[in-house]
Design an enzyme around this catalytic site. Sequence first.
Site, PDB file in Angstrom:
ATOM      1  N   GLN A 194       5.739  -3.519 -20.050  1.00 59.04           N
ATOM      2  CA  GLN A 194       6.391  -2.203 -19.997  1.00 59.04           C
ATOM      3  C   GLN A 194       7.117  -2.030 -18.660  1.00 59.04           C
ATOM      4  OE1 GLN A 194       6.572  -0.002 -22.579  1.00 59.04           O
ATOM      5  NE2 GLN A 194       7.873   1.314 -21.322  1.00 59.04           N
TER       6      GLN A 194
ATOM      7  N   ASP B 257      10.762  -7.940 -26.592  1.00 58.38           N
ATOM      8  CA  ASP B 257      11.725  -6.991 -26.021  1.00 58.38           C
ATOM      9  C   ASP B 257      13.147  -7.554 -26.033  1.00 58.38           C
ATOM     10  OD1 ASP B 257      10.614  -4.528 -25.172  1.00 58.38           O
ATOM     11  OD2 ASP B 257       9.608  -5.504 -23.489  1.00 58.38           O
TER      12      ASP B 257
ATOM     13  N   LYS C 256       3.434   2.875 -29.016  1.00 58.64           N
ATOM     14  CA  LYS C 256       3.612   1.548 -29.602  1.00 58.64           C
ATOM     15  C   LYS C 256       2.316   1.076 -30.259  1.00 58.64           C
ATOM     16  CE  LYS C 256       7.241   0.422 -26.297  1.00 58.64           C
ATOM     17  NZ  LYS C 256       7.625  -0.189 -25.019  1.00 58.64           N
TER      18      LYS C 256
HETATM   19  N1  GUN Z   1      10.998   0.762 -20.583  1.00 59.50           N
HETATM   20  C1  GUN Z   1      11.939   1.545 -21.172  1.00 59.50           C
HETATM   21  N2  GUN Z   1      12.320   1.013 -22.358  1.00 59.50           N
HETATM   22  C2  GUN Z   1      11.604  -0.113 -22.516  1.00 59.50           C
HETATM   23  C3  GUN Z   1      11.544  -1.096 -23.551  1.00 59.50           C
HETATM   24  O1  GUN Z   1      12.244  -1.048 -24.572  1.00 59.50           O
HETATM   25  N3  GUN Z   1      10.665  -2.116 -23.348  1.00 59.50           N
HETATM   26  C4  GUN Z   1       9.908  -2.217 -22.227  1.00 59.50           C
HETATM   27  N4  GUN Z   1       9.117  -3.253 -22.114  1.00 59.50           N
HETATM   28  N5  GUN Z   1       9.937  -1.319 -21.259  1.00 59.50           N
HETATM   29  C5  GUN Z   1      10.785  -0.285 -21.409  1.00 59.50           C
END
Ligand code: GUN
Length: 297
Positions: free
Chosen positions: A101, A124, A57
Site C-alpha cells: 500500500q 498493482d 480490499k
Molecule cells: N495508494 C493509492 N492507490 C493505491 C493503489 O492502487 N495501490 C496501492 N498499492 N497503493 C495505493
Amino acid sequence: MPDASDADLLDGQALSQAVRDEVKADIATWTDDHRPPFLSAVLVGDNAASKAYVRGKEKDAAEVGIETETHHLDADTSQDELLDLVHDLNDDASIDGILVQLPLPDHVDERTVIDAVSPSKDVDGFHPENLGRLMRGTPRYIPATPYGIMEMLSRSDIDPEGMDAVIVGRSNIVGKPLANLLLRRTANATVTVCHSRTKDLAAHTRRADLLVAAAGQAAFIDADMVKEHAVVIDVGINRVDAPSTDRGYRLVGDIDFETVRPKAHRITPVPGGVGLMTRAMLLRNTLKAARLRAESA
Ligand code: GUN
C-alpha cells in the site's frame, strides 16, 4: 436535489458490483480444481486513509472468495526489513498477488520497493516491467484505477474512439497508465495529459469530451472548466473538514460536483465512483495472478 437536466451518474456501486459478481463466479469455477487465489497486502505505518483502503480490499476479497493476509508494519520499519518481507512473499508459492500500500513513509524509497515485487505477483501493475508491457500494448497487470475507469466506460457504452480525452494528473498510478490505455487501438482517443505546470489548464479541460481529474485537489475543476455534455471522471478522494459530521470530515473529489453535474453528459460521484472500481479491478488482477502462477508451476 438532482434536476431532470443533470448528468446521469456513472454509478460505481452498481458497475463495481457487476465486476465483483463476475470475479466471484470465475473464482467459484477456478476453485473446482485449484486452491483459492491468495493476496498478501503490506501496510507500513498508520496513515488513516491507507488503513481504510486495505480494510476495504480485505472485505472485497473475502466477498468473492480470495484469501488475504495483511502485514501491518510499524512506521519506523527500515527499508531493508520491508525489502526482506517482500522477498519472502515473492518466494512463497502459496501467495499469488502482492500489494504494498502506498504511500510509504519518507525514509523508504517507494521505487526500490516497487521494483522488488516480483512482476508476476505485482497485482498493482506498478513494476516497471508491467508498466512497460502496458506501454507496449501487451499488458499483464493493468493498474487498478485506470483499469477501473476503462471498465466503467465500456460497461456504460461510452466509446472513447475519436474523443478528445484530457487527463489532469501525470502520476504513474493513474495519469500515465490511463493515457496509454486510452491511446490503444482498442480505445482510439486523442489524449492530452495536463499537470501542475500546464499553462492555462482551463483551455485544455474545456476542449475535453472525456475529462479525467486525478490531481488530488479538492473540487478545483468547476463548471467553467468543463465542456457542455462532457463525460467527467473524478479520481480524487480528498478529505475536507466537516465539523458537523461524526467523522469530522467528508470526502470530495477533484471535480466541483454540484456545479459540473448539470453541464456534463455523465459524471462519477465521490464517494461511490472510481474508488469502488479500483477495488474491484484489484480482485480481477488477483485472480489473474492465480492463473499465471498455476500456468507457470
Ligand atoms: N495508494 C493509492 N492507490 C493505491 C493503489 O492502487 N495501490 C496501492 N498499492 N497503493 C495505493
